[in-house]
Design a protein around this motif. Structure first.
Motif, PDB file in Angstrom:
ATOM      1  N   LYS A   1       0.833  -1.209   0.000  1.00 38.24           N
ATOM      2  CA  LYS A   1       0.000   0.000   0.000  1.00 38.24           C
ATOM      3  C   LYS A   1       0.868   1.260   0.000  1.00 38.24           C
ATOM      4  CE  LYS A   1      -3.713   2.288   2.522  1.00 38.24           C
ATOM      5  NZ  LYS A   1      -4.612   2.254   3.702  1.00 38.24           N
ATOM      6  N   SER A   2       1.931   1.231   0.746  1.00 38.58           N
ATOM      7  CA  SER A   2       2.813   2.392   0.817  1.00 38.58           C
ATOM      8  C   SER A   2       3.481   2.657  -0.527  1.00 38.58           C
ATOM      9  CB  SER A   2       3.886   2.174   1.891  1.00 38.58           C
ATOM     10  OG  SER A   2       3.290   2.028   3.164  1.00 38.58           O
ATOM     11  N   ILE A   3       3.826   1.576  -1.216  1.00 38.67           N
ATOM     12  CA  ILE A   3       4.455   1.723  -2.540  1.00 38.67           C
ATOM     13  C   ILE A   3       3.473   2.349  -3.517  1.00 38.67           C
ATOM     14  CG2 ILE A   3       5.452   0.477  -4.491  1.00 38.67           C
ATOM     15  CD1 ILE A   3       6.524  -1.567  -2.501  1.00 38.67           C
ATOM     16  N   LYS A   4       2.201   1.900  -3.450  1.00 32.78           N
ATOM     17  CA  LYS A   4       1.194   2.431  -4.378  1.00 32.78           C
ATOM     18  C   LYS A   4       1.022   3.938  -4.210  1.00 32.78           C
ATOM     19  CE  LYS A   4      -1.661  -1.737  -4.835  1.00 32.78           C
ATOM     20  NZ  LYS A   4      -3.001  -2.320  -4.554  1.00 32.78           N
ATOM     21  N   ASN A   5       1.208   4.423  -2.987  1.00 30.35           N
ATOM     22  CA  ASN A   5       0.992   5.854  -2.730  1.00 30.35           C
ATOM     23  C   ASN A   5       1.998   6.762  -3.441  1.00 30.35           C
ATOM     24  OD1 ASN A   5      -1.209   5.304  -1.116  1.00 30.35           O
ATOM     25  ND2 ASN A   5       0.010   5.246   0.784  1.00 30.35           N
ATOM     26  N   ILE A   6       3.203   6.235  -3.715  1.00 30.83           N
ATOM     27  CA  ILE A   6       4.217   7.080  -4.377  1.00 30.83           C
ATOM     28  C   ILE A   6       4.373   6.742  -5.859  1.00 30.83           C
ATOM     29  CG2 ILE A   6       5.481   7.420  -2.235  1.00 30.83           C
ATOM     30  CD1 ILE A   6       7.599   5.483  -3.354  1.00 30.83           C
ATOM     31  N   LEU A   7       3.627   5.763  -6.348  1.00 29.89           N
ATOM     32  CA  LEU A   7       3.763   5.387  -7.759  1.00 29.89           C
ATOM     33  C   LEU A   7       3.351   6.526  -8.689  1.00 29.89           C
ATOM     34  CD1 LEU A   7       2.572   1.673  -8.159  1.00 29.89           C
ATOM     35  CD2 LEU A   7       4.853   2.620  -8.492  1.00 29.89           C
ATOM     36  N   HIS A   8       2.266   7.208  -8.359  1.00 30.69           N
ATOM     37  CA  HIS A   8       1.750   8.242  -9.270  1.00 30.69           C
ATOM     38  C   HIS A   8       2.746   9.395  -9.465  1.00 30.69           C
ATOM     39  CE1 HIS A   8      -0.799  11.317 -11.044  1.00 30.69           C
ATOM     40  NE2 HIS A   8      -1.616  10.309 -11.419  1.00 30.69           N
ATOM     41  N   PRO A   9       3.274  10.011  -8.411  1.00 26.88           N
ATOM     42  CA  PRO A   9       4.264  11.077  -8.641  1.00 26.88           C
ATOM     43  C   PRO A   9       5.543  10.552  -9.314  1.00 26.88           C
ATOM     44  CG  PRO A   9       4.114  10.552  -6.308  1.00 26.88           C
ATOM     45  CD  PRO A   9       2.969   9.848  -6.971  1.00 26.88           C
ATOM     46  N   PHE A  10       5.915   9.305  -8.968  1.00 29.76           N
ATOM     47  CA  PHE A  10       7.114   8.728  -9.573  1.00 29.76           C
ATOM     48  C   PHE A  10       6.953   8.582 -11.083  1.00 29.76           C
ATOM     49  CE2 PHE A  10       9.556   4.571 -10.331  1.00 29.76           C
ATOM     50  CZ  PHE A  10      10.731   5.251 -10.636  1.00 29.76           C
ATOM     51  N   VAL A  11       5.837   7.977 -11.504  1.00 23.89           N
ATOM     52  CA  VAL A  11       5.606   7.758 -12.932  1.00 23.89           C
ATOM     53  C   VAL A  11       5.360   9.088 -13.650  1.00 23.89           C
ATOM     54  CG1 VAL A  11       4.093   6.645 -14.636  1.00 23.89           C
ATOM     55  CG2 VAL A  11       4.740   5.420 -12.559  1.00 23.89           C
ATOM     56  N   SER A  12       4.753  10.040 -12.955  1.00 30.74           N
ATOM     57  CA  SER A  12       4.516  11.351 -13.577  1.00 30.74           C
ATOM     58  C   SER A  12       5.837  12.070 -13.869  1.00 30.74           C
ATOM     59  CB  SER A  12       3.667  12.225 -12.645  1.00 30.74           C
ATOM     60  OG  SER A  12       2.383  11.667 -12.485  1.00 30.74           O
ATOM     61  N   ASP A  13       6.815  11.921 -12.952  1.00 34.04           N
ATOM     62  CA  ASP A  13       8.111  12.584 -13.158  1.00 34.04           C
ATOM     63  C   ASP A  13       9.009  11.823 -14.130  1.00 34.04           C
ATOM     64  OD1 ASP A  13       7.444  14.623 -11.486  1.00 34.04           O
ATOM     65  OD2 ASP A  13       8.598  13.882  -9.764  1.00 34.04           O
ATOM     66  N   TYR A  14       8.828  10.501 -14.173  1.00 34.39           N
ATOM     67  CA  TYR A  14       9.682   9.668 -15.046  1.00 34.39           C
ATOM     68  C   TYR A  14       8.801   8.702 -15.844  1.00 34.39           C
ATOM     69  CZ  TYR A  14      13.160  11.585 -11.903  1.00 34.39           C
ATOM     70  OH  TYR A  14      13.916  12.453 -11.162  1.00 34.39           O
ATOM     71  N   PRO A  15       8.013   9.248 -16.769  1.00 30.48           N
ATOM     72  CA  PRO A  15       7.000   8.429 -17.461  1.00 30.48           C
ATOM     73  C   PRO A  15       7.582   7.381 -18.410  1.00 30.48           C
ATOM     74  CG  PRO A  15       7.123  10.613 -18.435  1.00 30.48           C
ATOM     75  CD  PRO A  15       7.997  10.642 -17.221  1.00 30.48           C
ATOM     76  N   ASP A  16       8.896   7.429 -18.714  1.00 31.59           N
ATOM     77  CA  ASP A  16       9.441   6.465 -19.667  1.00 31.59           C
ATOM     78  C   ASP A  16       9.875   5.154 -19.000  1.00 31.59           C
ATOM     79  OD1 ASP A  16      11.533   7.698 -18.313  1.00 31.59           O
ATOM     80  OD2 ASP A  16      12.924   7.553 -20.010  1.00 31.59           O
ATOM     81  N   ILE A  17       9.654   5.021 -17.663  1.00 33.66           N
ATOM     82  CA  ILE A  17       9.963   3.754 -17.013  1.00 33.66           C
ATOM     83  C   ILE A  17       8.991   2.688 -17.483  1.00 33.66           C
ATOM     84  CG2 ILE A  17       8.568   4.307 -14.973  1.00 33.66           C
ATOM     85  CD1 ILE A  17      10.635   2.693 -13.321  1.00 33.66           C
ATOM     86  N   SER A  18       9.520   1.524 -17.779  1.00 33.12           N
ATOM     87  CA  SER A  18       8.685   0.443 -18.320  1.00 33.12           C
ATOM     88  C   SER A  18       8.227  -0.503 -17.214  1.00 33.12           C
ATOM     89  CB  SER A  18       9.472  -0.337 -19.366  1.00 33.12           C
ATOM     90  OG  SER A  18      10.528  -1.061 -18.756  1.00 33.12           O
ATOM     91  N   LYS A  19       7.283  -1.353 -17.550  1.00 33.35           N
ATOM     92  CA  LYS A  19       6.779  -2.367 -16.617  1.00 33.35           C
ATOM     93  C   LYS A  19       7.914  -3.305 -16.202  1.00 33.35           C
ATOM     94  CE  LYS A  19       3.740  -6.420 -16.575  1.00 33.35           C
ATOM     95  NZ  LYS A  19       2.758  -7.218 -17.355  1.00 33.35           N
ATOM     96  N   THR A  20       8.756  -3.680 -17.179  1.00 32.63           N
ATOM     97  CA  THR A  20       9.881  -4.573 -16.878  1.00 32.63           C
ATOM     98  C   THR A  20      10.843  -3.921 -15.900  1.00 32.63           C
ATOM     99  OG1 THR A  20       9.715  -5.559 -19.074  1.00 32.63           O
ATOM    100  CG2 THR A  20      11.786  -5.859 -17.887  1.00 32.63           C
ATOM    101  N   GLN A  21      11.098  -2.654 -16.099  1.00 34.57           N
ATOM    102  CA  GLN A  21      12.028  -1.939 -15.218  1.00 34.57           C
ATOM    103  C   GLN A  21      11.432  -1.789 -13.813  1.00 34.57           C
ATOM    104  OE1 GLN A  21      12.443   1.407 -17.836  1.00 34.57           O
ATOM    105  NE2 GLN A  21      14.512   0.781 -18.524  1.00 34.57           N
ATOM    106  N   MET A  22      10.137  -1.512 -13.749  1.00 36.00           N
ATOM    107  CA  MET A  22       9.481  -1.386 -12.452  1.00 36.00           C
ATOM    108  C   MET A  22       9.519  -2.724 -11.708  1.00 36.00           C
ATOM    109  SD  MET A  22       8.030   0.889 -10.568  1.00 36.00           S
ATOM    110  CE  MET A  22       7.843   0.463  -8.837  1.00 36.00           C
ATOM    111  N   SER A  23       9.320  -3.802 -12.446  1.00 36.57           N
ATOM    112  CA  SER A  23       9.366  -5.143 -11.857  1.00 36.57           C
ATOM    113  C   SER A  23      10.755  -5.440 -11.314  1.00 36.57           C
ATOM    114  CB  SER A  23       8.985  -6.197 -12.904  1.00 36.57           C
ATOM    115  OG  SER A  23       7.647  -6.037 -13.313  1.00 36.57           O
ATOM    116  N   ALA A  24      11.800  -4.966 -12.031  1.00 36.51           N
ATOM    117  CA  ALA A  24      13.175  -5.198 -11.590  1.00 36.51           C
ATOM    118  C   ALA A  24      13.451  -4.467 -10.284  1.00 36.51           C
ATOM    119  CB  ALA A  24      14.152  -4.740 -12.672  1.00 36.51           C
ATOM    120  N   VAL A  25      12.908  -3.266 -10.120  1.00 38.92           N
ATOM    121  CA  VAL A  25      13.083  -2.521  -8.874  1.00 38.92           C
ATOM    122  C   VAL A  25      12.420  -3.274  -7.721  1.00 38.92           C
ATOM    123  CG1 VAL A  25      12.548  -0.360  -7.657  1.00 38.92           C
ATOM    124  CG2 VAL A  25      13.261  -0.304 -10.047  1.00 38.92           C
ATOM    125  N   LEU A  26      11.217  -3.772  -7.966  1.00 37.63           N
ATOM    126  CA  LEU A  26      10.489  -4.532  -6.938  1.00 37.63           C
ATOM    127  C   LEU A  26      11.195  -5.844  -6.616  1.00 37.63           C
ATOM    128  CD1 LEU A  26       6.845  -3.915  -8.194  1.00 37.63           C
ATOM    129  CD2 LEU A  26       7.991  -2.822  -6.237  1.00 37.63           C
TER     130      LEU A  26
END
Length: 632
Positions: A568-593
């Motif tokens: 839940k805490s991760i979901k709260n910061i996803l929107h500003p993160f993706v808004s600032d860096y919209p070119d991050i891909s699903k694969t890259q996000m999965s790698a961070v997780l």
């Protein structure tokens, strides 16, 4: 030197051009010869008395042919001439007494003899004129000479034409002899051979014309136009002489000396109202063009010498580059080039404005080739520095910064020619940008080679335990930070930004490689370590003056995601993160997780679903920066 009469075209002052035509032409052009040779001054009777043979002076019986020849030999011109007149009259009387259609062999022989005697007399007079006989030497002889020329011209003898023309030719031959006597070294004997010769030449002509004006002028009837004739002959003969000299000239300073003589320092008696000497325009243009061509060749050679000096004085001897008062690494290459262009252009403009402008265009175009040759020579002679010790490697870096600064300054300094040579300046701007970009990229590639092995050690099990690799990374960044202070803007700013971007990209890309996953709640420890390192990197790049401020929040987002306890805490910061860096891909996000914890597959799936929804909603947002898309 050729002694044949030369064409007078272009070699005489305008106001005396008609005088140079042949006697026959002058007769045809004028209504009568009397306007040329009759004496029309106020003291006509007095002058006529001086330069006239009276009938009473002609002997009734001529002396022998041998005696006449002796008179000529002994410079007794009048005695020879009056006896020739008597002999001519005698023959005419005998010819008139012959019956029509009859002939006399003796008479024919005598006519031949008298013709030869007149030729001998004419040649004698020519010799006297050519030898510069002055009144102070023999005033009487000069008066006899003038009298004979006048008398023969007035008779308009068809058998013996051209006495005035003979006199003019003799003057011309005398002028030619005067120039021949002027000392002339060979080019190999004296580097200033031509300048010295032209100086002596000017003095000789000046002195001769002064002598003509002071002594000869008053000894001739006005209609001889003595001074004008001498000026005309000097123009003709000097023009031929200058053409001969031009054939011997190969060096720029000699072309310059020749043009300077014609335009600025020719004898005063030969100058036009504009101050220069009037010559065939073809000769002047040919000399100017040859001078310009020689300077162009010298300019190219001078550019090559600049490269040679850099090679011999710096690259081969491993000499440390100089620094300006502001601490920038510097060479004198740009100043040398600008001084060459300015100096050569000024020399040409003093001779011809158009040739000066032509040279500016040429020199700028030649720099298009220069930077390529410079770069090639530089790389060839400094490559070995990279395989040597640390000091040589530092010197190699300093050389690159030095020439980045050099060509940046050269780009600024050529702006003064923008108005007159827009095309050439714009091309050179591209050239200077190209060469500085190549040097800058070479430095960047070297930096990457140095730092990449240590960046590859990030986000691993070893990384969690030690700061060894990260310390190596920051140490090299600090080294290049100091080097950037020696580099001029805008290259320095571009280089700093490139270093900043590369380090951050490589640092973050280690998360995408899935080489390590934080087990047993080590994600918080990894997040803290990453946050500490990110702050240190941020401080370094701020001190270096990076303008990539938009990269700084990225580390905070990643540290927050990695250190979060639940989905839940991760979901709260996803929107500003993706808004600032919209070119991050699903694969890259999965790698961070995955790095955060590879075991929480369900939680990761829920975060990814939320990520996909945000990406869908923000898919059409235009962002000014790209980052994740550049990662492999």
């Amino acid at each position: 030197m050729d002694k044949s009469p030369t064409s007078a075209a272009g070699g005489i002052l305008h106001r005396f051009s008609s005088f140079r035509k042949s006697t026959v032409s002058r007769i045809k052009e004028r209504k009568s010869m009397s306007k040329k040779l009759s004496l029309t001054s106020d003291n006509e009777e007095e002058i006529t008395e001086i330069f006239q043979i009276k009938d009473t002076e002609i002997p009734s019986k001529p002396c022998s042919v041998s005696q006449i020849r002796e008179y000529i030999k002994m410079d007794k011109l009048k005695e020879a001439y009056v006896n020739l007149l008597s002999l001519r009259l005698e023959i005419q009387q005998k010819r008139g007494a012959l019956e029509e259609g009859s002939s006399d062999v003796d008479l024919v022989n005598k006519e031949t003899e008298i013709s030869m005697l007149f030729d001998t007399l004419k040649n004698k007079i020519a010799d006297i004129v050519r030898s510069r006989m002055l009144p102070s030497v023999n005033k009487e002889l000069l008066a006899q000479l003038v009298t004979i020329v006048l008398q023969e011209e007035k008779k308009k003898s068809k058998r013996m034409p051209g006495w005035m023309e003979m006199w003019e030719n003799a003057v011309r031959d005398g002028v030619r002899d005067t120039l021949k006597k002027v000392h002339l070294d060979k080019p190999e004997q004296n580097t200033s051979w031509l300048a010295v010769h032209l100086g002596l030449l000017g003095e000789a002509i000046e002195e001769d014309l002064k002598r003509v004006k002071a002594e000869l002028l008053s000894s001739y009837p006005r209609d001889f136009n003595v001074f004008e004739t001498y000026v005309s002959c000097y123009h003709e003969v000097l023009e031929v002489h200058l053409k001969e000299l031009l054939e011997k000239v190969t060096e720029a300073n000699d072309y310059r000396a020749l043009l300077d003589f014609i335009i600025h320092h020719c004898p005063s008696g030969l100058r036009t109202e504009q101050g220069a000497m009037k010559l065939e325009q073809d000769l002047i243009n040919k000399t100017k063009t040859a001078y310009c061509d020689r300077l162009m060749e010298d300019f190219k050679a001078a550019l090559e010498n600049i490269i040679k000096l850099e090679r011999d004085d710096f690259w081969k001897t491993k000499k440390t580059p100089d620094r300006t008062d502001h601490g920038f690494l510097a060479s004198r290459v740009n100043m040398k080039i600008c001084q060459l262009i300015e100096s050569y252009t000024r020399m040409l403009k003093e001779i011809d404005e158009n040739h000066g402008k032509l040279f500016v265009r040429f020199s700028l175009e030649e720099l298009h080739q220069f930077h390529k040759r410079f770069e090639e020579e530089f790389r060839q002679h400094t490559r070995s520095l990279l395989t040597s010790d640390l000091l040589d490697m530092c010197l190699w870096v300093n050389y690159h910064i030095t020439y980045i600064n050099t060509f940046l300054l050269l780009k600024e300094q050529i702006q003064c020619y923008r108005e007159s040579c827009l095309t050439q300046v714009e091309q050179l701007e591209k050239d200077m940008d190209e060469v500085t970009q190549k040097f800058r990229q070479t430095l960047m590639d070297h930096f990457k080679t140095e730092i990449k092995p240590y960046l590859n050690g990030m986000m691993t099990k070893k990384w969690i335990k030690t700061d060894e690799d990260f310390t190596q990374v920051t140490s090299r960044i600090e080294s290049y930070s100091g080097l950037c202070k020696s580099m001029r803007n805008p290259a320095a700013q571009i280089f700093v930004n490139d270093v900043h971007y590369y380090v951050i990209k490589e640092y973050v890309s280690q998360l995408m490689k899935k080489r390590y996953s934080c087990k047993n709640n080590k994600n918080e420890e990894a997040a803290d370590k990453m946050r500490t390192q990110w702050k240190e990197l941020k401080k370094l790049f701020e001190e270096m003056g990076s303008s990539l401020d938009w990269l700084y929040p990225l580390g905070n987002y990643l540290c927050d995601i990695i250190g979060m306890e639940n989905e839940k805490s991760i979901k709260n910061i996803l929107h500003p993160f993706v808004s600032d860096y919209p070119d991050i891909s699903k694969t890259q996000m999965s790698a961070v997780l995955y790095f955060r914890d590879s075991g929480l597959s369900l939680e990761r799936r829920q975060v990814i679903n939320q990520f996909n929804l945000i990406k869908r909603d923000t898919g059409n947002i235009i962002h000014g920066h790209s980052f994740f898309i550049d990662m492999k």
